[in-house]
Design a protein around this motif. Structure first.
Motif, PDB file in Angstrom:
ATOM      1  N   GLY A 118       0.615  -1.165  -0.111  1.00 40.98           N
ATOM      2  CA  GLY A 118       0.002   0.059  -0.093  1.00 40.98           C
ATOM      3  C   GLY A 118       0.791   1.246   0.124  1.00 40.98           C
ATOM      4  O   GLY A 118       0.641   2.179  -0.777  1.00 40.98           O
ATOM      5  N   MET A 119       1.930   1.283   0.822  1.00 40.31           N
ATOM      6  CA  MET A 119       2.737   2.496   1.050  1.00 40.31           C
ATOM      7  C   MET A 119       3.611   2.620  -0.520  1.00 40.31           C
ATOM      8  O   MET A 119       3.444   3.692  -1.041  1.00 40.31           O
ATOM      9  CB  MET A 119       3.918   2.279   1.971  1.00 40.31           C
ATOM     10  CG  MET A 119       4.803   3.626   1.965  1.00 40.31           C
ATOM     11  SD  MET A 119       5.977   3.329   3.042  1.00 40.31           S
ATOM     12  CE  MET A 119       4.963   3.655   4.763  1.00 40.31           C
ATOM     13  N   TYR A 120       4.035   1.562  -1.157  1.00 41.86           N
ATOM     14  CA  TYR A 120       4.709   1.645  -2.489  1.00 41.86           C
ATOM     15  C   TYR A 120       3.570   2.065  -3.320  1.00 41.86           C
ATOM     16  O   TYR A 120       4.353   3.198  -4.305  1.00 41.86           O
ATOM     17  CB  TYR A 120       5.360   0.204  -2.699  1.00 41.86           C
ATOM     18  CG  TYR A 120       5.923   0.525  -3.982  1.00 41.86           C
ATOM     19  CD1 TYR A 120       7.437   1.165  -3.905  1.00 41.86           C
ATOM     20  CD2 TYR A 120       5.725   0.149  -5.150  1.00 41.86           C
ATOM     21  CE1 TYR A 120       8.322   1.505  -5.051  1.00 41.86           C
ATOM     22  CE2 TYR A 120       6.526   0.070  -6.389  1.00 41.86           C
ATOM     23  CZ  TYR A 120       7.689   0.635  -6.220  1.00 41.86           C
ATOM     24  OH  TYR A 120       8.614   0.957  -7.403  1.00 41.86           O
ATOM     25  N   GLN A 121       2.300   1.619  -3.470  1.00 42.16           N
ATOM     26  CA  GLN A 121       1.391   2.176  -4.239  1.00 42.16           C
ATOM     27  C   GLN A 121       1.251   3.504  -4.087  1.00 42.16           C
ATOM     28  O   GLN A 121       1.026   4.219  -5.198  1.00 42.16           O
ATOM     29  CB  GLN A 121       0.058   1.490  -4.102  1.00 42.16           C
ATOM     30  CG  GLN A 121      -0.804   1.787  -5.358  1.00 42.16           C
ATOM     31  CD  GLN A 121      -2.155   0.721  -5.173  1.00 42.16           C
ATOM     32  OE1 GLN A 121      -2.254   0.313  -4.071  1.00 42.16           O
ATOM     33  NE2 GLN A 121      -2.945   0.558  -6.136  1.00 42.16           N
ATOM     34  N   GLU A 122       1.243   4.144  -3.026  1.00 44.42           N
ATOM     35  CA  GLU A 122       0.961   5.596  -2.734  1.00 44.42           C
ATOM     36  C   GLU A 122       2.137   6.302  -3.187  1.00 44.42           C
ATOM     37  O   GLU A 122       1.769   7.630  -3.891  1.00 44.42           O
ATOM     38  CB  GLU A 122       0.859   5.796  -1.357  1.00 44.42           C
ATOM     39  CG  GLU A 122      -0.390   5.353  -0.534  1.00 44.42           C
ATOM     40  CD  GLU A 122      -0.580   5.570   0.942  1.00 44.42           C
ATOM     41  OE1 GLU A 122       0.364   6.667   1.447  1.00 44.42           O
ATOM     42  OE2 GLU A 122      -1.257   4.938   1.383  1.00 44.42           O
TER      43      GLU A 122
END
Length: 91
Positions: free
Chosen positions: A19-23
């Motif tokens: 999720g963080m990488y996607q953000e």
């Protein structure tokens, strides 16, 4: 990135949540920057705010935890103590 700039950097492997990488990917797409660049900027900002933070002497609280060893003499004699306390430092 030029070879000269690569010499100044260290490649690392970093595991983050999906999720963080996607953000970061979404933000990179919006801003036209690379994801790795955004992550480097975030790490730089964290470092500046947490590792290299300098505190002013008057913001420190010396009231807890400073005790002299048995038999040691307090270097703040009475005349020094009043000057120190008048400056706003908490003892």
């Amino acid at each position: 990135m030029t070879n000269e700039n690569l010499d100044l950097k260290k490649m690392i492997t970093l595991y983050v949540s999906a999720g963080m990488y996607q953000e970061y990917q979404q933000q990179a797409k919006k801003t036209g920057r690379k994801t790795a660049e955004l992550i480097r900027d975030a790490m730089d900002e964290f470092s500046k705010n947490n590792f290299h933070k300098k505190q002013k002497l008057d913001s420190l609280d010396f009231s807890n935890g400073i005790k002299l060893k048995a038999g040691a003499k307090d270097f703040l004699e009475d005349d020094w103590r009043s000057d120190f306390l008048d400056s706003g430092v908490k003892l």
